[in-house]
Design an enzyme around this catalytic site. Sequence first.
Site, mmCIF file in Angstrom:
data_model
loop_
_atom_site.group_PDB
_atom_site.id
_atom_site.type_symbol
_atom_site.label_atom_id
_atom_site.label_comp_id
_atom_site.label_asym_id
_atom_site.label_seq_id
_atom_site.Cartn_x
_atom_site.Cartn_y
_atom_site.Cartn_z
ATOM 1 N N HIS A 56 -15.714 9.060 60.218
ATOM 2 C CA HIS A 56 -15.779 7.787 59.490
ATOM 3 C C HIS A 56 -15.154 7.959 58.119
ATOM 4 O O HIS A 56 -14.841 9.072 57.700
ATOM 5 C CB HIS A 56 -17.209 7.236 59.423
ATOM 6 C CG HIS A 56 -18.182 8.037 58.617
ATOM 7 N ND1 HIS A 56 -18.556 9.332 58.951
ATOM 8 C CD2 HIS A 56 -18.883 7.747 57.482
ATOM 9 C CE1 HIS A 56 -19.434 9.770 58.077
ATOM 10 N NE2 HIS A 56 -19.649 8.841 57.156
ATOM 11 N N HIS A 58 -16.014 7.650 54.915
ATOM 12 C CA HIS A 58 -16.644 8.054 53.655
ATOM 13 C C HIS A 58 -15.962 9.281 53.048
ATOM 14 O O HIS A 58 -15.583 10.213 53.753
ATOM 15 C CB HIS A 58 -18.133 8.333 53.858
ATOM 16 C CG HIS A 58 -18.956 7.083 53.926
ATOM 17 N ND1 HIS A 58 -20.226 7.058 54.449
ATOM 18 C CD2 HIS A 58 -18.678 5.809 53.531
ATOM 19 C CE1 HIS A 58 -20.713 5.816 54.358
ATOM 20 N NE2 HIS A 58 -19.787 5.046 53.820
ATOM 21 N N ASP A 60 -16.942 11.875 51.515
ATOM 22 C CA ASP A 60 -17.462 13.221 51.768
ATOM 23 C C ASP A 60 -17.185 13.687 53.205
ATOM 24 O O ASP A 60 -17.650 14.743 53.621
ATOM 25 C CB ASP A 60 -18.965 13.307 51.444
ATOM 26 C CG ASP A 60 -19.802 12.373 52.287
ATOM 27 O OD1 ASP A 60 -19.336 11.267 52.614
ATOM 28 O OD2 ASP A 60 -20.938 12.743 52.640
ATOM 29 N N HIS A 61 -16.420 12.898 53.946
ATOM 30 C CA HIS A 61 -15.987 13.312 55.298
ATOM 31 C C HIS A 61 -14.470 13.417 55.415
ATOM 32 O O HIS A 61 -13.969 13.988 56.376
ATOM 33 C CB HIS A 61 -16.551 12.358 56.357
ATOM 34 C CG HIS A 61 -18.046 12.465 56.462
ATOM 35 N ND1 HIS A 61 -18.689 13.147 57.465
ATOM 36 C CD2 HIS A 61 -19.021 12.014 55.630
ATOM 37 C CE1 HIS A 61 -19.990 13.119 57.257
ATOM 38 N NE2 HIS A 61 -20.220 12.431 56.147
ATOM 39 N N HIS A 114 -23.904 2.992 60.365
ATOM 40 C CA HIS A 114 -23.770 3.658 59.049
ATOM 41 C C HIS A 114 -22.504 3.114 58.370
ATOM 42 O O HIS A 114 -22.537 2.683 57.225
ATOM 43 C CB HIS A 114 -23.685 5.157 59.277
ATOM 44 C CG HIS A 114 -23.427 5.965 58.048
ATOM 45 N ND1 HIS A 114 -24.375 6.152 57.072
ATOM 46 C CD2 HIS A 114 -22.326 6.643 57.635
ATOM 47 C CE1 HIS A 114 -23.857 6.914 56.119
ATOM 48 N NE2 HIS A 114 -22.615 7.223 56.430
ATOM 49 N N ASP A 133 -22.838 11.049 60.562
ATOM 50 C CA ASP A 133 -23.895 10.353 59.822
ATOM 51 C C ASP A 133 -24.571 9.253 60.642
ATOM 52 O O ASP A 133 -25.185 8.340 60.085
ATOM 53 C CB ASP A 133 -23.334 9.760 58.519
ATOM 54 C CG ASP A 133 -22.903 10.846 57.549
ATOM 55 O OD1 ASP A 133 -23.066 12.045 57.871
ATOM 56 O OD2 ASP A 133 -22.394 10.500 56.471
ATOM 57 N N HIS A 171 -24.981 16.243 57.712
ATOM 58 C CA HIS A 171 -25.620 16.713 56.480
ATOM 59 C C HIS A 171 -26.832 17.593 56.770
ATOM 60 O O HIS A 171 -27.516 17.407 57.777
ATOM 61 C CB HIS A 171 -26.104 15.521 55.632
ATOM 62 C CG HIS A 171 -24.998 14.708 55.050
ATOM 63 N ND1 HIS A 171 -24.476 14.956 53.803
ATOM 64 C CD2 HIS A 171 -24.305 13.656 55.554
ATOM 65 C CE1 HIS A 171 -23.505 14.077 53.548
ATOM 66 N NE2 HIS A 171 -23.381 13.275 54.598
HETATM 67 ZN ZN LIG Z 1 -21.208 8.697 55.617
#
Ligand SMILES: [Zn+2]
Length: 255
Positions: A56, A58, A60-61, A114, A133, A171
């Site tokens: 996805h 985001h 942090d990915h 999410h 996530d 995570h």
């Molecule tokens: Zn995420």
Amino acid sequence: MAAEIRTFPCLSDNFGYLIHDGATNATASIDAPEAGPIIAALDREGWTLTDILITHHHGDHVGGVAELKQKYGCRVVAPHDKSTKIAHADLRVANGDVVKVGSLLARVLETPGHTLDHISYVFDGEKALFAADTLFSIGCGRVFEGSYPMMWDSLLKLRALPDDFRLYCGHEYTASNVKFALTVEPDNAALQARAEEVKRLRADNKPTIPSLLGEEKKANVFLRADDPAVAIKLHMKGATAVDVFRELRERKNKS
Ligand SMILES: [Zn+2]
């Protein structure tokens, strides 16, 4: 030759994952939180990155994608998403598509909620689920872009996978998830056992991932929002699964 999977920390609490196909020497990174730890893991193994499978959009990915693509010239696989928030994608995939990593096959499951673009990768041959996530050990992702019915439906898709599949999530949130879950189900024996295991692993500075999907189905309350016993614990006897799921997720948000 069986696939090899490596797990290592990225950023503050993200997981980095590499899956390596010994038959062809192909190696995929599942998401790319940041380039440094992924390059270090590749160097440790003597592997070369051939693919990045993104779940996805985001930051942090996907934060490491540009640097990794420049360094290795690897293919970037990303969710089909009309908003094209993910840069550098070479291949866009949707539900049911199969992505090859050398001779390994990853089946794409759309698991929105999410984010709207969220997908999970299922390596049936390796019995490995990369759920990022959407599903965490003893928890689930926050519902940011989608709706509660949409997220619950995504969790049901993942719950339908076999018990002997391993869950690799986005995570290291397990300890916090366990703490919350025990407030809802203090008497759940599977959860209590997982709590002990997580305490041990974290004390040794080891990741709590992977976990077995069969264990998650017993210990993770977010996967049992349709269990009448869970509704009763929340004083919501007779409520729909979606309403119970929403209540669980909103309580967790406030915890
Ligand atoms: Zn995420």
